[in-house]
Design a protein around this motif. Structure first.
Motif, short mmCIF file in Angstrom:
data_model
loop_
_atom_site.label_atom_id
_atom_site.label_comp_id
_atom_site.label_asym_id
_atom_site.label_seq_id
_atom_site.Cartn_x
_atom_site.Cartn_y
_atom_site.Cartn_z
N LEU A 77 0.83 -1.20 0.00
CA LEU A 77 0.00 0.00 0.00
C LEU A 77 0.87 1.25 0.00
O LEU A 77 0.57 2.23 -0.70
N PHE A 78 1.96 1.24 0.75
CA PHE A 78 2.88 2.37 0.75
C PHE A 78 3.48 2.59 -0.64
O PHE A 78 3.62 3.73 -1.10
N LEU A 79 3.83 1.50 -1.31
CA LEU A 79 4.39 1.61 -2.66
C LEU A 79 3.36 2.17 -3.64
O LEU A 79 3.69 3.01 -4.49
N ILE A 80 2.12 1.71 -3.53
CA ILE A 80 1.06 2.22 -4.42
C ILE A 80 0.84 3.71 -4.15
O ILE A 80 0.68 4.51 -5.09
N ASN A 81 0.83 4.11 -2.87
CA ASN A 81 0.69 5.53 -2.55
C ASN A 81 1.83 6.34 -3.15
O ASN A 81 1.62 7.44 -3.69
N GLY A 82 3.04 5.81 -3.06
CA GLY A 82 4.18 6.50 -3.65
C GLY A 82 4.05 6.67 -5.15
O GLY A 82 4.36 7.74 -5.69
N LEU A 90 4.24 14.62 -10.99
CA LEU A 90 4.91 14.74 -12.29
C LEU A 90 3.95 15.23 -13.37
O LEU A 90 4.33 16.07 -14.21
N PHE A 91 2.71 14.77 -13.34
CA PHE A 91 1.72 15.19 -14.34
C PHE A 91 1.51 16.70 -14.28
O PHE A 91 1.57 17.40 -15.31
N PHE A 92 1.26 17.23 -13.09
CA PHE A 92 1.01 18.66 -12.97
C PHE A 92 2.27 19.48 -13.22
O PHE A 92 2.21 20.59 -13.78
N GLN A 93 3.42 18.96 -12.82
CA GLN A 93 4.66 19.69 -13.07
C GLN A 93 4.91 19.86 -14.56
O GLN A 93 5.27 20.95 -15.03
N VAL A 94 4.74 18.79 -15.33
CA VAL A 94 4.93 18.87 -16.79
C VAL A 94 3.84 19.75 -17.40
O VAL A 94 4.11 20.56 -18.30
N LEU A 95 2.61 19.62 -16.91
CA LEU A 95 1.49 20.40 -17.44
C LEU A 95 1.74 21.90 -17.32
O LEU A 95 1.43 22.67 -18.24
N PHE A 208 14.45 13.12 -11.93
CA PHE A 208 14.68 14.05 -10.82
C PHE A 208 13.45 14.16 -9.93
O PHE A 208 13.54 14.09 -8.70
N SER A 209 12.29 14.34 -10.55
CA SER A 209 11.06 14.56 -9.80
C SER A 209 10.66 13.32 -9.00
O SER A 209 10.38 13.41 -7.79
N VAL A 210 10.62 12.17 -9.66
CA VAL A 210 10.18 10.95 -8.99
C VAL A 210 11.14 10.58 -7.86
O VAL A 210 10.71 10.21 -6.76
N THR A 211 12.44 10.70 -8.11
CA THR A 211 13.41 10.37 -7.06
C THR A 211 13.24 11.28 -5.85
O THR A 211 13.26 10.82 -4.70
N SER A 212 13.05 12.57 -6.11
CA SER A 212 12.91 13.53 -5.02
C SER A 212 11.68 13.25 -4.17
O SER A 212 11.75 13.22 -2.93
N HIS A 213 10.55 13.03 -4.82
CA HIS A 213 9.29 12.90 -4.07
C HIS A 213 9.06 11.48 -3.58
O HIS A 213 8.33 11.28 -2.60
N TRP A 214 9.64 10.49 -4.23
CA TRP A 214 9.56 9.12 -3.72
C TRP A 214 10.31 9.01 -2.38
O TRP A 214 9.89 8.28 -1.48
N ASN A 215 11.42 9.75 -2.27
CA ASN A 215 12.24 9.68 -1.07
C ASN A 215 11.89 10.75 -0.03
O ASN A 215 12.56 10.82 1.01
N ASP A 216 10.89 11.57 -0.30
CA ASP A 216 10.58 12.68 0.60
C ASP A 216 9.91 12.19 1.87
O ASP A 216 8.88 11.51 1.82
N LEU A 217 10.48 12.51 3.00
CA LEU A 217 9.89 12.19 4.28
C LEU A 217 9.40 13.43 5.01
O LEU A 217 8.42 13.38 5.75
#
Length: 284
Positions: A77-82, A90-95, A208-217
């Motif tokens: 569940l944590f992985l799915i949330n991530g 990422l969608f909104f950042q690119v948009l 860059f984006s996924v790595t940053s926010h996947w690891n964000d605590l």
């Protein structure tokens, strides 16, 4: 008919050997925490706390640790949330970043330089500076402990605007002019002409984006209280026990599982990542 000149093998000069040794030493320093973490995920508690420097355990305890990592807390569940949070961000950042970068690189309007200077200044402002105002705003709106609280603060990326602007600047103006002659609107040019040509930059930014926010605590720890909404880094904290402290074996196993998707994704996209950085003018 000319003969092709055979390639000469590279000579192992002193300078080349020195560079290789320095880079290898730097790589080992960067990999040391991950190697230690993987080693700890295979050891029983007694060996973890014994102070032994052996990487391979004397008693293999990997099955027990990884089983506990997958059963003690809802790790999937944590992985799915991530995944949901990272894709949404990422969608909104690119948009938002792609049209802004196009306007700053391929259109002429008053104040363009000043706006780009503000983008550069925005690169200097960390999320920690705005955390308290954002928290108060989300609390007043009743949006704490929601996906919106995890995604909305990062929907606009000044780094994304800067990266795409650098890449778009290298796209020939003749291509944009030809699209305008064909009757394309500026909005159509952005998404049907410029964006397809910018996939290396999109891939680089996505990593860059996924790595940053996947690891964000930091931010999830503030705005999320529910286990059902916890992203991977926050979920790993559930392996702490109030009565016995941190259970390092299962915790390191969970960390390895959480880290693995990022490693696989980078290995699959590393060529486009390097192309995106090089063509965007960010290489050192």
């Amino acid at each position: 008919m000319s003969r092709s000149t055979p390639l000469r093998p590279k000579r192992w000069t002193f300078g080349r050997i020195t560079r290789l040794l320095v880079l290898s030493a730097g790589a080992m320093i960067m990999l040391a925490p991950f190697i230690w973490g993987f080693s700890a995920s295979l050891k029983p508690p007694a060996e973890i706390w014994s102070g032994s420097i052996l990487l391979w355990p004397e008693t293999f305890y990997g099955i027990e640790n990884y089983t506990q990592a997958l059963t003690r807390a809802p790790l999937w569940l944590f992985l799915i949330n991530g995944v949901l949070v990272c894709i949404g961000i990422l969608f909104f950042q690119v948009l938002f970043a792609v049209p802004c970068a196009y306007a700053l690189s391929k259109t002429r309007f008053a104040g363009r330089t000043a706006i780009f200077a503000m983008v550069l200044i925005g690169l200097l402002i960390p999320i920690h500076v705005t955390a308290i105002p954002l928290y108060i705003a989300f609390a007043n709106l009743g949006l704490l402990n929601t996906y919106t609280a995890l995604i909305a603060p990062f929907a606009i990326s000044v780094f994304g605007i800067f990266l795409f602007r650098q890449f778009f600047a290298a796209i020939p103006d003749e291509l944009i002019a030809a699209a305008r002659v064909d009757g394309f609107s500026e909005w159509t040019i952005v998404w049907r002409v410029v964006l397809p040509a910018a996939w290396p930059a999109v891939t680089a930014f996505a990593i860059f984006s996924v790595t940053s926010h996947w690891n964000d605590l930091f931010w999830p720890f503030i705005v999320i209280q529910s286990t059902e909404l916890a992203p991977p880094p926050l979920g790993v904290l559930y392996f702490r026990r109030d009565e016995s402290g941190v259970d390092f074996g299962p915790m390191m196993a969970a960390t390895m599982i959480v880290t693995a998707p990022l490693v696989v994704a980078f290995l699959l996209a590393q060529r486009r990542f390097i192309d995106g950085i090089t063509l965007s003018g960010l290489k050192g």
